[in-house]
Design a protein around this motif. Structure first.
Motif, PDB file in Angstrom:
ATOM      1  N   ASP A   1      17.270  66.966  27.141  1.00 23.00           N
ATOM      2  CA  ASP A   1      18.648  66.577  26.840  1.00 23.00           C
ATOM      3  C   ASP A   1      19.686  67.468  27.516  1.00 23.00           C
ATOM      4  O   ASP A   1      20.884  67.198  27.416  1.00 23.00           O
ATOM      5  N   SER A   2      19.257  68.514  28.184  1.00 28.29           N
ATOM      6  CA  SER A   2      20.187  69.468  28.779  1.00 28.29           C
ATOM      7  C   SER A   2      20.885  68.883  30.006  1.00 28.29           C
ATOM      8  O   SER A   2      20.227  68.426  30.953  1.00 28.29           O
ATOM      9  N   ASN A   3      22.208  68.912  30.002  1.00 30.73           N
ATOM     10  CA  ASN A   3      22.953  68.500  31.187  1.00 30.73           C
ATOM     11  C   ASN A   3      22.714  69.471  32.346  1.00 30.73           C
ATOM     12  O   ASN A   3      22.719  69.075  33.510  1.00 30.73           O
ATOM     13  N   TYR A   4      22.529  70.742  32.016  1.00 32.10           N
ATOM     14  CA  TYR A   4      22.199  71.721  33.059  1.00 32.10           C
ATOM     15  C   TYR A   4      20.922  71.315  33.786  1.00 32.10           C
ATOM     16  O   TYR A   4      20.866  71.330  35.025  1.00 32.10           O
ATOM     17  N   LYS A   5      19.895  70.978  33.035  1.00 28.77           N
ATOM     18  CA  LYS A   5      18.621  70.562  33.648  1.00 28.77           C
ATOM     19  C   LYS A   5      18.822  69.343  34.543  1.00 28.77           C
ATOM     20  O   LYS A   5      18.280  69.255  35.644  1.00 28.77           O
ATOM     21  N   LEU A   6      19.627  68.409  34.061  1.00 30.88           N
ATOM     22  CA  LEU A   6      19.906  67.197  34.827  1.00 30.88           C
ATOM     23  C   LEU A   6      20.544  67.542  36.172  1.00 30.88           C
ATOM     24  O   LEU A   6      20.145  67.033  37.225  1.00 30.88           O
ATOM     25  N   VAL A   7      21.540  68.437  36.127  1.00 30.42           N
ATOM     26  CA  VAL A   7      22.236  68.828  37.357  1.00 30.42           C
ATOM     27  C   VAL A   7      21.328  69.672  38.250  1.00 30.42           C
ATOM     28  O   VAL A   7      21.329  69.521  39.477  1.00 30.42           O
ATOM     29  N   LYS A   8      20.545  70.565  37.641  1.00 27.34           N
ATOM     30  CA  LYS A   8      19.640  71.400  38.430  1.00 27.34           C
ATOM     31  C   LYS A   8      18.630  70.548  39.182  1.00 27.34           C
ATOM     32  O   LYS A   8      18.416  70.732  40.395  1.00 27.34           O
ATOM     33  N   ASP A   9      18.023  69.606  38.468  1.00 27.41           N
ATOM     34  CA  ASP A   9      16.987  68.776  39.086  1.00 27.41           C
ATOM     35  C   ASP A   9      17.570  67.822  40.127  1.00 27.41           C
ATOM     36  O   ASP A   9      16.947  67.562  41.153  1.00 27.41           O
ATOM     37  N   GLY A  10      18.783  67.298  39.855  1.00 31.26           N
ATOM     38  CA  GLY A  10      19.335  66.268  40.714  1.00 31.26           C
ATOM     39  C   GLY A  10      20.236  66.763  41.819  1.00 31.26           C
ATOM     40  O   GLY A  10      20.488  66.036  42.785  1.00 31.26           O
TER      41      GLY A  10
ATOM     42  N   GLU B   1      28.288  69.885  27.273  1.00 30.36           N
ATOM     43  CA  GLU B   1      26.882  70.262  27.322  1.00 30.36           C
ATOM     44  C   GLU B   1      26.275  70.132  25.938  1.00 30.36           C
ATOM     45  O   GLU B   1      26.938  70.345  24.913  1.00 30.36           O
ATOM     46  N   ARG B   2      25.031  69.768  25.924  1.00 29.90           N
ATOM     47  CA  ARG B   2      24.274  69.721  24.674  1.00 29.90           C
ATOM     48  C   ARG B   2      23.737  71.123  24.401  1.00 29.90           C
ATOM     49  O   ARG B   2      23.251  71.786  25.331  1.00 29.90           O
TER      50      ARG B   2
ATOM     51  N   LEU C   1      31.136  69.030  35.677  1.00 29.54           N
ATOM     52  CA  LEU C   1      30.298  67.837  35.602  1.00 29.54           C
ATOM     53  C   LEU C   1      29.961  67.498  34.163  1.00 29.54           C
ATOM     54  O   LEU C   1      30.087  68.325  33.261  1.00 29.54           O
ATOM     55  N   SER C   2      29.521  66.279  33.968  1.00 24.82           N
ATOM     56  CA  SER C   2      29.048  65.846  32.663  1.00 24.82           C
ATOM     57  C   SER C   2      27.603  65.380  32.828  1.00 24.82           C
ATOM     58  O   SER C   2      26.943  65.724  33.808  1.00 24.82           O
ATOM     59  N   GLY C   3      27.120  64.593  31.886  1.00 26.82           N
ATOM     60  CA  GLY C   3      25.727  64.167  31.932  1.00 26.82           C
ATOM     61  C   GLY C   3      25.584  62.693  32.261  1.00 26.82           C
ATOM     62  O   GLY C   3      26.340  62.139  33.058  1.00 26.82           O
ATOM     63  N   GLY C   4      24.622  62.036  31.628  1.00 32.63           N
ATOM     64  CA  GLY C   4      24.403  60.623  31.870  1.00 32.63           C
ATOM     65  C   GLY C   4      23.873  60.362  33.275  1.00 32.63           C
ATOM     66  O   GLY C   4      23.149  61.169  33.861  1.00 32.63           O
ATOM     67  N   SER C   5      24.278  59.219  33.824  1.00 31.63           N
ATOM     68  CA  SER C   5      23.789  58.825  35.154  1.00 31.63           C
ATOM     69  C   SER C   5      24.647  59.383  36.278  1.00 31.63           C
ATOM     70  O   SER C   5      24.414  59.080  37.447  1.00 31.63           O
ATOM     71  N   LEU C   6      25.649  60.197  35.931  1.00 34.26           N
ATOM     72  CA  LEU C   6      26.555  60.741  36.945  1.00 34.26           C
ATOM     73  C   LEU C   6      25.823  61.425  38.083  1.00 34.26           C
ATOM     74  O   LEU C   6      26.162  61.247  39.259  1.00 34.26           O
TER      75      LEU C   6
ATOM     76  N   ILE D   1      26.241  77.150  29.994  1.00 35.91           N
ATOM     77  CA  ILE D   1      26.506  77.761  28.691  1.00 35.91           C
ATOM     78  C   ILE D   1      25.362  78.691  28.291  1.00 35.91           C
ATOM     79  O   ILE D   1      24.257  78.624  28.837  1.00 35.91           O
ATOM     80  N   ASN D   2      25.647  79.555  27.324  1.00 35.88           N
ATOM     81  CA  ASN D   2      24.614  80.370  26.682  1.00 35.88           C
ATOM     82  C   ASN D   2      23.884  79.465  25.697  1.00 35.88           C
ATOM     83  O   ASN D   2      24.460  79.038  24.689  1.00 35.88           O
ATOM     84  N   ASP D   3      22.629  79.153  25.980  1.00 34.22           N
ATOM     85  CA  ASP D   3      21.889  78.201  25.148  1.00 34.22           C
ATOM     86  C   ASP D   3      21.120  78.869  24.010  1.00 34.22           C
ATOM     87  O   ASP D   3      20.348  78.206  23.315  1.00 34.22           O
ATOM     88  N   SER D   4      21.356  80.163  23.805  1.00 29.28           N
ATOM     89  CA  SER D   4      20.597  80.884  22.782  1.00 29.28           C
ATOM     90  C   SER D   4      21.431  81.223  21.551  1.00 29.28           C
ATOM     91  O   SER D   4      20.990  81.983  20.692  1.00 29.28           O
ATOM     92  N   VAL D   5      22.647  80.652  21.470  1.00 26.12           N
ATOM     93  CA  VAL D   5      23.542  80.934  20.345  1.00 26.12           C
ATOM     94  C   VAL D   5      23.972  79.616  19.690  1.00 26.12           C
ATOM     95  O   VAL D   5      23.605  78.535  20.140  1.00 26.12           O
TER      96      VAL D   5
END
Length: 260
Positions: A90-99, A81-82, A48-53, A114-118
Motif C-alpha cells: 500500500d506504500s506510495n513510496y514503494k509504488l514510485v520507487k518501483d515505477g 502517503e499511507r 506525487l500521489s498514488g494510484g495509477s499516476l 515520510i518516516n514510516d516508523s512513527v
C-alpha cells in the motif's frame, strides 16, 4: 495525441483517447514543466500521489526523456502517503520507487519520503518540518500570497468519490488552514492512517495536475465541471496563483457538458 485540449488563462483540460496517449501527453507535459523550472530556479520540486499516476508517468523512463530530463535536479515529495512500511504493497513510496525511482538517475538524497516508523500524527509533523527546512533553503519555492510552500508541480489522481491525495469529501481536514501537512486515522479507504498535504499547500503550487480515468468517474467529473459541486475535494483544487491541468480519458470525460 489529445482528442481535445481546452486552455484558459489558468486551466487546461486534456482529453485523451486511451491510456497510451495519456502516458505520452502527461510525460511531455511534465518534462516541459521540469525544463522550465530548472531553467528558472535550478531545481524541480514535484509532489506525487498514488494510484495509477505512476504508471501514467512511465514514458518518462523511456527515450527521449530518460536522457533529456535533468533528473539530478529533481526533488521528490509525496502529496499524500499511507502510514505503512516502505516495503508494504500500500506504500506510495514503494509504488514510485518501483515505477520511477529505480529506472531513472534521481539523486537518492533528493527523495523525501515520510518516516514510516512513527504514528500518523508524528509522521505528518516530521514531514512538515522537512518541507519547512527546504523552503528556507529555496529548494522549494515559497508563495508570496500566503507563505505556503510553492511546489513546482503537485500531481494528483481523482478518486471515485472526488477525493484527491488523502482529502476525502466532508472530512474535517478539508478545513485545515494552518498546517502544511496533516494526518488522518479514519480514511474511508484502507489503510486508515495517512498523511496528506492540506488544500492551502496544494493550491499554492505553481502547477497542479489532476488525472481522472475510467467511465466509473464520469459522474464525479460531471459534478466537478458542470455542477461546480463545491464539497468535492477535486473541485476545491483551485491554484491561487498557478496553473491547473486536468488529464482525462474519454470515459472519465464522457458526461462533461451533459445536463443533469
Amino acid at each position: 495525441m489529445a482528442l481535445f485540449v481546452d486552455r484558459t488563462a489558468d486551466t487546461e483540460m486534456h482529453i485523451l483517447e486511451n491510456a497510451d496517449d495519456m502516458r505520452s501527453d502527461l510525460a511531455e507535459y511534465i518534462a516541459e514543466l521540469s525544463e522550465a523550472s530548472i531553467k528558472e530556479r535550478g531545481v524541480f520540486a514535484i509532489a506525487l500521489s498514488g494510484g495509477s499516476l505512476i504508471s501514467f508517468m512511465g514514458k518518462l523512463c523511456e527515450a527521449p526523456y530518460n536522457k533529456t530530463v535533468d533528473w539530478a535536479k529533481w526533488y521528490i515529495f509525496w502529496a499524500d502517503e499511507r502510514v505503512v512500511a516502505k516495503t508494504h504493497a500500500d506504500s506510495n513510496y514503494k509504488l514510485v520507487k518501483d515505477g520511477l525511482l529505480s529506472k531513472v538517475p534521481i539523486v537518492h538524497s533528493h527523495v523525501h519520503s515520510i518516516n514510516d516508523s512513527v504514528t500518523a500524527e508524528k509522521a505528518a509533523e516530521d514531514y512538515e518540518f522537512v518541507i519547512r527546512q527546504l523552503v528556507r533553503t529555496r529548494v522549494i519555492n515559497v508563495s508570496e500570497i500566503n507563505d505556503c510552500p510553492r511546489f513546482d508541480l503537485v500531481l494528483l489522481e481523482m478518486g471515485p468519490d472526488g477525493d484527491v491525495g488523502s482529502l476525502f469529501p466532508n472530512h474535517p481536514v478539508l478545513k485545515e488552514k494552518e498546517q502544511w501537512v496533516t494526518f488522518i486515522t479514519d480514511s474511508p479507504k484502507p489503510p486508515p492512517e495517512r498523511i496528506t498535504f492540506t488544500l492551502p499547500v496544494i493550491n499554492s503550487a505553481s502547477n497542479v495536475v489532476v488525472v481522472a480515468t475510467g467511465r466509473s468517474k464520469a459522474d464525479i467529473v460531471h459534478l466537478v465541471f458542470d455542477e461546480f459541486y463545491s464539497e468535492l475535494p477535486a473541485r476545491m483544487v483551485q491554484p491561487i496563483n498557478g496553473k491547473l491541468a486536468w488529464f482525462m480519458d474519454q470515459g472519465a470525460a464522457s458526461k462533461i457538458g451533459h445536463k443533469s
